[in-house]
Structures are given as C-alpha cells and as structure tokens.
Design an enzyme around this catalytic site. Sequence first.
Site: not given
Length: 298
Positions: A142, A235, A237
């Site tokens: 990011c 993102h 994750e």
Amino acid sequence: MPIVIPKQLPAHDVLRQENIFVMNDSRAMTQDIRPIEIAIVNLMPTKIATETQLMRLLGNSPLQVNVTLLQTGSYRSQHTPQAHLDKFYRTFEQVKHRHFDGMIVTGAPVEQMPFEQVAYWDELRQIMDYTRTNVTSTMYICWGAQAGLYYHYGIAKQDLPHKMFGIYPCRPCDEYELLLKGMDDELYIPMSRHTQSDERQLLAHDQLKVLAYGDACGPAIVKSLDNSKFFLFGHSEYDRETLKTEYLRDLEKGLDILPPCNYFVDGDVNRIAMRWRSTANLLFYNWLNYYVYQVTPY
C-alpha cells in the site's frame, strides 16, 4: 513447517487457535534447520492486528520462518502499548548489521502527506537503501509500495478524487509469473487508500513489470525485473472485518465515506463476502518459496 514467534506475542495464541503451525523460539532452537529470516517494518497504527495478519500468511508455507518485527526509532507509535513495542520490536539501528532473506514494509496512514514530510522518512530511506544489499527480496504494501516506487524509481504519488475503498477484481497480466502461480483468472484484492503511484510513469519504466491490473483500481501488483522488489497496492493481508472496522470508524468521525465496494452482501454490514483469502495465501506462499527461499544464499 512453522512460523517461529515468541510465545508471549498476541499473534501466537490467535494463530494456534486457527491451526496455523507456530513454534515458540525456545523450541525452534532445538531444530537443525536453517530458517528463513523475514523482517517486518510495521508502520501501521494497528500494529498488533497487522503483525497477526502478516504472520498468519507467512505461517502458511512448508518453510520455517523466523520473524523480526521492526519499528521506527525516529517516531514513536501513538496507538500501540509501549510495553508491547519494547518487548517484541527492534529498531533498524539494532539490526542493520544483519542480513535478511525477505522484508515486508507495510502501509501507513500518511499517504496524503508528501513523502519528505513524513516524520520517519529519512529512516525509511535508510532501510530501503539497506535492502539493496542486505535483503534478498522485499515486499512493499500500500503506502509502502508508493514509497518504495518513489525512492527506488522516482515514481510520483497522486491524490485520488475519492478514496479507493473495497474489494477490487484484478486480472493477472502474465499467466507464467511465479508470484501468481495457482491463481484464477480473476483476483480479488482489498484496497483502502487516497493516493496512487503515477500509472503513466510506472508503465513506462523499463525496470518494472505489472503483474496484476484492475479496471477500477489500475496496477495492483508490480515487481522489479530482478525480482528483488514487489509492490502490492492493496491489503491482501486484511482480515474479514478490517474494512468494516475502518468504515464504521470513519462514519463515527463524521467523514464522507461510502461503503466499501464488493464487500457487504446486499448492503448488510453484518454480512461480508470474503473473496480474497486464497489470493492472499498464494501471494505470500509464492513470494516466500520462489523469490526468497529458492534464491537466497545459505
């Protein structure tokens, strides 16, 4: 094989409950295995949540992974207990003599500031310069991806007219790229940002390659041709409810925020369509295997 983390780290019990293979550091000392050494430069305000999310993905491989958590020495986090940082984190000054097989540089809530005005920019520049010779492969996420592209390749950052917020479908640009091995023809990636790297400059650079692209979000995954740097603009994750938490937080602040796109089922904030888990697991598995483990020196 397990991810090796201290037993007292909050992520330890969370991952054990999820059947992620974790091993505490004392037991790992008895293993006659050369583990992969990964450093995480955690710039997120929600450090405990972020470290757990990343460790969940790093633990989903057949490799034994040692994780070193790094914080900035030039800026003190305002959102994470200092006792947690003192116990589990190191600064760059404390580890700069070491070599790492891989490094992850997270996002940060400073994207609308010029890079040079970020409090820890000089320190981050030192870390990014260090990766050239001391890290086999670095993953930038990011804002971290935008910062890495700016520092390494001079690619500017641009403001978006509206926050890019939600789950964005993307398509692989190279079906034989090892980072994307095993993925479908359509990938889903969470995005939450107000800025983007200049797409024209990015596409024109002869040392960069776009690996995944979305019609609504533009370049989503980019790598350097030498495979030493990977830039993820989303993102992957994120947990199931991370975007929901961000959305409700912004609503409570009275911000002009739209619901995250392609996320809530029929507009119901209590029903979330989890579409990115397999992509996230493959991204980290493939990165660890093909660009860290198989090319790192012993």
